[in-house]
Design an enzyme around this catalytic site. Sequence first.
Site, PDB file in Angstrom:
ATOM      1  N   HIS A 195     -11.467  -1.968   7.299  1.00  0.00           N
ATOM      2  CA  HIS A 195     -10.027  -2.105   7.047  1.00  0.00           C
ATOM      3  C   HIS A 195      -9.205  -1.316   8.076  1.00  0.00           C
ATOM      4  O   HIS A 195      -8.429  -1.902   8.811  1.00  0.00           O
ATOM      5  CB  HIS A 195      -9.764  -1.624   5.609  1.00  0.00           C
ATOM      6  CG  HIS A 195      -8.335  -1.632   5.187  1.00  0.00           C
ATOM      7  ND1 HIS A 195      -7.940  -1.420   3.889  1.00  0.00           N
ATOM      8  CD2 HIS A 195      -7.188  -1.786   5.884  1.00  0.00           C
ATOM      9  CE1 HIS A 195      -6.615  -1.475   3.799  1.00  0.00           C
ATOM     10  NE2 HIS A 195      -6.145  -1.686   5.005  1.00  0.00           N
ATOM     11  N   HIS A 247      -4.532  -0.124  11.311  1.00  0.00           N
ATOM     12  CA  HIS A 247      -5.764  -0.904  11.478  1.00  0.00           C
ATOM     13  C   HIS A 247      -6.122  -0.982  12.961  1.00  0.00           C
ATOM     14  O   HIS A 247      -6.446  -2.053  13.467  1.00  0.00           O
ATOM     15  CB  HIS A 247      -5.578  -2.327  10.946  1.00  0.00           C
ATOM     16  CG  HIS A 247      -4.955  -2.422   9.576  1.00  0.00           C
ATOM     17  ND1 HIS A 247      -4.126  -3.453   9.213  1.00  0.00           N
ATOM     18  CD2 HIS A 247      -5.043  -1.622   8.490  1.00  0.00           C
ATOM     19  CE1 HIS A 247      -3.720  -3.284   7.960  1.00  0.00           C
ATOM     20  NE2 HIS A 247      -4.268  -2.168   7.502  1.00  0.00           N
ATOM     21  N   GLU A 249       0.813  -1.216   0.000  1.00  0.00           N
ATOM     22  CA  GLU A 249       0.000   0.000   0.000  1.00  0.00           C
ATOM     23  C   GLU A 249       0.854   1.278   0.000  1.00  0.00           C
ATOM     24  O   GLU A 249       0.368   2.344   0.369  1.00  0.00           O
ATOM     25  CB  GLU A 249      -0.949  -0.001   1.205  1.00  0.00           C
ATOM     26  CG  GLU A 249      -1.970  -1.130   1.130  1.00  0.00           C
ATOM     27  CD  GLU A 249      -2.978  -1.086   2.279  1.00  0.00           C
ATOM     28  OE1 GLU A 249      -4.151  -0.837   2.011  1.00  0.00           O
ATOM     29  OE2 GLU A 249      -2.575  -1.295   3.429  1.00  0.00           O
ATOM     30  N   HIS A 301      -0.818   4.906   8.024  1.00  0.00           N
ATOM     31  CA  HIS A 301      -1.914   3.981   7.719  1.00  0.00           C
ATOM     32  C   HIS A 301      -1.890   2.875   8.756  1.00  0.00           C
ATOM     33  O   HIS A 301      -0.827   2.318   9.051  1.00  0.00           O
ATOM     34  CB  HIS A 301      -1.762   3.395   6.319  1.00  0.00           C
ATOM     35  CG  HIS A 301      -2.743   2.293   6.041  1.00  0.00           C
ATOM     36  ND1 HIS A 301      -4.091   2.423   6.278  1.00  0.00           N
ATOM     37  CD2 HIS A 301      -2.569   1.025   5.582  1.00  0.00           C
ATOM     38  CE1 HIS A 301      -4.696   1.288   5.970  1.00  0.00           C
ATOM     39  NE2 HIS A 301      -3.802   0.418   5.550  1.00  0.00           N
TER      40      HIS A 301
HETATM   41 ZN   LIG Z   1      -4.108  -1.590   5.342  1.00  0.00          ZN
END
Ligand SMILES: [Zn+2]
Length: 228
Positions: free
Chosen positions: A158, A90, A69, A88
Amino acid sequence: MQDLALANRVLHHEGVVDDFGHVALRDPADPQHFWLSRALPPNLVTVADLRRYGPDGVCEDAGVQSYSEAVLHARIFAARPDVQVCIHHHARPLLPFTLAGAPPLRPVFHTGAIAGWEIPLWDSAPFGAGGMLVDTVAKADSLAEALGPHRAALLRAHGAVVVGPTIAEAVMIAIYMAENAGVALAAGAPHHPVPSLAREEAEETSRRLLTPNTIARVWTGRVAKLAG
Ligand SMILES: [Zn+2]
């Protein structure tokens, strides 16, 4: 660069990133490029693991494995000249608020206000099954558009992205945004309505908290926790 490696480990220590998740820093000398670790669990990232990436999200070092990503950071940096740092992750407390039909995540306590009043929810579904990853320019552009001028966005089922002008500020926002979600969950959200701060109250609180002194205080304290 030391702070970028530290940010990965601090966010892991605080439970924001787990085996996945990453932090990118725009190259201060060449703003079309950015720095990101090679693909590693965030708690293992050191300065030696950091690599430079191009505006297309491709690593300049073809010899290492990159996060799938990485392009997410590239397109957010392209869309947001004010952003120097992109995270980023989770974090689990946020996930119930990323599920389809969940009400918006609002600030519910004092320091939880710093993620902002408006946290958009982006959905990868229109791009097909695709492993739910933000791994193409089209998906990353769509996410950047959903993020708009905000400090954070949720990704359906996500995780989240959090952006900021410095490493310390982005890390502080990421930590308190996850804690805000945790408090909201403890109070019964997202299934039951939970009172949030008033919008004006949240905005003023956030303005007063995001000052250089307070941001440095949080950063220093959380880095010290790493050392035990
Ligand atoms: Zn991710």
